[in-house]
Design an enzyme around this catalytic site. Structure first.
Site, short mmCIF file in Angstrom:
data_model
loop_
_atom_site.label_atom_id
_atom_site.label_comp_id
_atom_site.label_asym_id
_atom_site.label_seq_id
_atom_site.Cartn_x
_atom_site.Cartn_y
_atom_site.Cartn_z
N HIS A 1 41.33 37.99 43.56
CA HIS A 1 40.43 38.99 44.15
C HIS A 1 39.12 39.07 43.36
O HIS A 1 38.04 38.98 43.95
CB HIS A 1 41.13 40.35 44.18
CG HIS A 1 40.31 41.45 44.77
ND1 HIS A 1 40.43 41.84 46.08
CD2 HIS A 1 39.35 42.24 44.23
CE1 HIS A 1 39.59 42.82 46.33
NE2 HIS A 1 38.93 43.10 45.21
N GLU A 2 39.21 39.24 42.06
CA GLU A 2 37.98 39.39 41.25
C GLU A 2 37.18 38.09 41.27
O GLU A 2 35.95 38.12 41.35
CB GLU A 2 38.31 39.81 39.82
CG GLU A 2 39.16 41.07 39.69
CD GLU A 2 38.72 42.24 40.56
OE1 GLU A 2 37.51 42.37 40.82
OE2 GLU A 2 39.59 43.02 40.99
N HIS B 1 35.23 37.73 44.48
CA HIS B 1 34.05 38.60 44.54
C HIS B 1 32.77 37.88 44.09
O HIS B 1 31.68 38.31 44.42
CB HIS B 1 34.24 39.81 43.62
CG HIS B 1 34.80 41.03 44.29
ND1 HIS B 1 34.36 41.49 45.52
CD2 HIS B 1 35.74 41.93 43.88
CE1 HIS B 1 35.03 42.59 45.83
NE2 HIS B 1 35.87 42.89 44.87
N GLU C 1 34.93 43.04 38.85
CA GLU C 1 34.37 41.70 39.03
C GLU C 1 33.02 41.46 38.37
O GLU C 1 32.26 40.61 38.83
CB GLU C 1 34.23 41.44 40.54
CG GLU C 1 33.14 42.27 41.26
CD GLU C 1 33.63 43.54 41.95
OE1 GLU C 1 34.69 44.06 41.53
OE2 GLU C 1 32.96 44.01 42.88
#
Ligand code: TRP
Ligand code: ZN
Length: 871
Positions: A297-298, A301, A264
């Site tokens: 998800h990334e 972050h 990320e």
């Protein structure tokens, strides 16, 4: 012999940094083997005149303080110690050299294909230059990259491009500035000759953000799904969490050589190409789903990880557990919520529960480590997400979101701890008492709930007694009870939820949601006004991540499979029944499979009111690992055979119905990547696997393979042919190879399916495949696809002769010399050590002891295997 035992780091030893690096200006002169790095740091002293900087595998060229040569330093044990520094703010300039080409560990700055790229979490930046390489040092980074223009037309780093231009000798440069102070682990640099696809996103406040996905030339068409997923992520985070993106540009770069899924880095994510590239011809549905979830998800972050980061690496679950929870919710909101939950729990049970029951068991907030890279675990990530989910269950969506708002209000721009997260959740919810709940952060092991039920006809009372216990784990012989949210339903004979009224206690406030609080070792709940014997639906939605044992009868499970209003428990009831039967088959070869179960399985199969994907997961048998979990010394070959026998029995019993479903699902339809279409392909693949065990349908898989127009159908049929050794298997493997040998991601599937077969020929096959030109020991994805798949192949890894584990031990040694992170993952195959039969255990012991005592062994592998041997 290992000459020095590696240093253990402890959470209890945390000390704040002595200095703060306010800004750092970096200049890179990129070169394959002799990259020059110039770093100019503005530093504020906090405590004393001695500064320790991390540095690994660096060639130090010069040091200047406030512009003057400085020689008051020594370099020892990967620390550069500078003494007698000014007590006021000063500048420190360092010049060093690195060798990206030799960096096969893929940590720091390295070459992947023809491109330079970086990976700095958790401690990779110290392999680029000397720095306070810890997450509580937040600095503003500016980067100037100088490189050959022809080979590296794109020069990228975090933040905004502020200058670029041509230089002499065919070189050019770019300068990037990231206005957000960040820890070094979020720093990134990429240089290469890439293709790019572009798009824009308008944020809710009306700003335009430029979106770019960089891939190898020729892969542009395969990157649109990743781009679409990015836009969906940005929209979803605004809607569900009110979080808006903060820079004007967001870049994703795909690389083939990468240690994990993705990273990320602020404004410049770097991804394993497996989580970017997809087309219907080359990617399975699970890959499309995986891309959406990892891109999410990334992206998520950016707030949970980057804007609010971790004080130290013991806090890793602060960002990972929370971000996994967020990506799970993203997937659930965009796809089928129940199927997502079922798959997440299946994954938890198949991978996290065994981790927590074995030698690597650790709490979601570990207390010590040797090598931080070993702690990017299922426990930190997935159990961590379950803990966040429990806050959500306790507080409800509104209360949880109030807590999130408070978290950002209090901690934006800071490096904090899990206790700070708990604090925010608490103060936003009338000082909710999480003191007992905090034990989830400190105690390892999966709690067990033993539940007994009693119905008193005369008094119209139903009593539920819940006893909790948690097995001992390494370093934690005894445990205190946990506070856990337990969702419950009581079903009447029509299958409706009864109204719950607790007789014996005053903590009734969450009863309207079916929420019970379990806190003591033993809890008794007496429900009043229960007019008939109810069937209890326990731990709905898997609200507490525990092992459940109850006195529910087979009839109760059948009833729940058909009637529960909680989809997760409909699925779970089927699993419980299947497990009972498999265990009975293991005890007695002649065990007659329960008619009740066979019937219930058939009713799900024939139920036209449940959607295809849910049907497929409900009909799936428990994994081998689920079966092995409760056995002291599992015999995997026997488990495999029992499961096989049960599967064949079900398939043969319902072969007509299965064939008709298969035909219905085989009519031409346009390829779509939505929940409905993916569900249909999933059920079709499952039904194909069933039918392939039936004598008259042995040719079906080959047929399906021949006419497949997408990779999902192709892999479904290929894996059935390989696993069942069906006609057409060899031709299909050959055709597949010829068609896809130049596409490494597809070859990874081809290698993996062959290495996963339980057949005894697999061992020789793997040796042969290692010599194939598509295999490369330097690429972690390929190591995982071939060697990793074999290491996870329980039957072959545990082959009676010991050849399976000897081979994996040898591979651990070989891979360790190239890439310790990749080797350490392979070492996980020995986590079953304590549960091995005596003769295999002897073999494992000799192999592991030799590795642990060798001087060549990395910290990563040493830490894992020494724990294994001590278990
Ligand atoms: N932070 C990354 C994530 O959550 C994972 C990560 C940790 C990682 N270390 C890594 C990724 C090393 C690649 C390489 O997605
Ligand atoms: Zn993450």
């Amino acid at each position: 012999m290992k000459t020095e035992t590696p240093v253990v780091k402890y959470l209890a030893d945390y000390k704040a940094p002595t200095h703060k690096i306010e800004t750092v200006d970096l200049e890179f002169h990129l070169d394959d083997t002799q990259t020059q790095v110039f770093s100019k740091m503005k530093i504020t002293p906090v405590n004393g005149n001695t500064l320790e900087l991390n540095g690994e595998e660096l060639k130090l060229k010069s040091v200047k303080v406030n512009g003057e040569e400085f020689s008051n330093y020594k370099e020892e044990n990967e620390i550069l110690t500078l003494t007698g520094l000014p007590s006021e703010a000063f500048t420190l300039e360092i010049h060093n050299e690195i060798n990206p080409k030799a960096n096969t560990a893929l940590d720091g700055l390295y070459k992947s294909g023809g491109m330079f790229c970086s990976q700095n979490e958790p401690e990779g930046f110290r392999r680029i230059t000397y720095f306070i390489d810890r997450p509580d040092n937040l600095s503003v980074f500016t980067t100037k990259i100088i490189a050959d223009k022809k080979d590296y037309p794109f020069l990228l780093s975090n933040g905004n491009l502020i200058e670029s231009g041509d230089l002499e000798d065919g070189k050019h440069f770019a300068v990037w500035n990231d206005p957000f102070a960040k820890p070094a682990y979020l720093y990134a640099l990429v240089a290469g000759d890439l293709a790019v696809i572009e798009d824009t996103f308008k944020t809710k406040s009306g700003r335009d953000v430029k979106l770019q996905v960089f891939v190898d030339k020729g892969n542009e068409e395969k990157s649109h799904h990743a781009m679409e997923s990015l836009k969906k992520s940005m929209k979803w985070d605004e809607k569900r969490f009110r979080l808006e993106y903060d820079l004007d540009i967001y870049m994703i770069v795909a690389v083939d050589s990468f240690n994990m899924g993705a990273m990320e880095n602020k404004g410049l994510n770097i991804f394993n190409s497996a989580y970017v590239l997809a087309s219907k011809e080359t990617a399975e549905d699970r890959n499309f789903f995986g891309i959406e979830s990892v891109v999410g998800h990334e992206y998520f972050h950016n707030w949970t990880g980057n804007r609010v980061t971790c004080r130290d690496w013991f806090q890793l679950t602060l960002k990972e557990g929370l971000t996994v929870f967020r990506d799970q919710e993203f997937s659930a909101d965009l796809n089928s919520r129940s199927v997502c939950r079922i798959n997440d729990v299946r994954n938890l049970k198949a991978a996290q529960f065994p981790e927590d029951a074995g030698p690597q068991s650790h709490p979601i907030q570990p207390k010590s480590y040797i090598e931080m890279n070993n702690f990017y675990t299922m426990t930190i990530y997935e159990k961590g997400a379950e803990v966040i989910r429990m806050y959500h269950t306790l507080l409800g969506e509104e209360g949880f979101q109030r807590g999130m708002d408070k978290y950002f209000e209090l901690y934006d721009g800071q490096a904090v701890t899990t206790a700070d997260f708990t604090h925010a959740m608490s103060v936003a919810n009338d000082n909710y008492d999480f003191s007992q709940f905090r034990r989830w952060y400190d105690q390892a092991g999966t709690p067990v709930l033993d539940i007994t039920t009693k119905y008193d006809e005369a008094a119209k009372e139903f009593t539920l007694t819940v006893n909790q216990s948690t097995p001992a784990t390494p370093g934690q012989p005894t445990k205190e009870p946990f506070h856990m949210p337990f969702l419950l339903g009581l079903l009447d004979s029509a299958g409706n939820d009864m109204t719950l009224a607790l007789k014996n206690r005053d903590d009734q406030n969450d009863l309207d949601r079916g929420l019970l609080h379990i806190k003591a070792d033993t809890e008794t709940f007496v429900f009043a006004n229960v007019n008939e014997r109810p069937v209890a639906s326990l731990n709905r939605n898997f609200s507490a991540p525990v092992v459940l044992r109850s006195d529910l009868t087979d009839e109760d499970f059948v009833f729940l499979m058909a009637n529960d209003n909680d989809d997760f428990n409909r699925y779970e009831a089927g699993q419980a029944l299947a497990l009972k039967n498999i265990h009975a088959m293991l005890k007695d070869e002649n065990h007659q499979v329960d008619e009740l179960f066979i019937k219930a399985w058939g009713s799900i199969l024939n139920d036209n009111n449940i959607d295809e994907e849910f049907k497929a997961v409900c009909l799936s048998l428990p994994s081998m690992i689920d079966v092995a979990a409760t056995i002291d010394i599992p015999n995997y070959r026997a488990i495999h055979e029992a499961k096989d026998k049960l599967f064949k029995l079900l398939a043969n019993t319902y072969k007509l119905e299965l064939a008709s479903i298969y035909n219905d699902l085989s009519t031409e339809r346009p390829f779509k990547v939505d929940a409905k279409a993916m569900g249909e392909r999933k059920l079709r693949g499952f039904v194909l696997a069933c039918l392939s065990t039936v004598e008259e349908h042995k040719e079906l898989a080959r047929e399906c393979f021949k006419y497949a127009t997408n990779m999902t159908d192709m892999m479904n049929s290929l894996s059935v042919m390989v696993n069942e050794n069906l006609p057409g298997c060899q031709e299909s493997l050959k055709e597949f190879y010829d068609k896809f040998k130049d596409q490494t991601l597809v070859m990874q599937k081809w290698l993996s399916v062959q290495a996963s077969s339980c057949d005894d020929t697999t061992f020789d096959k793997v040796q042969e495949l290692m010599k194939d030109e598509v295999f490369d020991m330097n690429v972690p994805n390929l190591v995982s696809a071939l060697i990793g798949s074999f290491a996870r192949n329980k039957v072959q890894f545990n082959h009676e002769s010991g050849r399976g584990m000897k081979f994996i031990a040898e591979m651990i040694r070989k891979v360790d010399a190239i890439n310790p992170q990749s080797a350490s993952r392979l070492a996980g195959a020995f986590n079953d050590y304590r549960k091995m039969p005596a003769d295999l255990k002897e073999i494992a012991k000799a192999e592991l002891t030799a590795i642990v005592e060798s001087d060549k062994t990395s910290k990563n592998v040493y830490e894992k295997l020494s724990k294994t041997l001590n278990s």
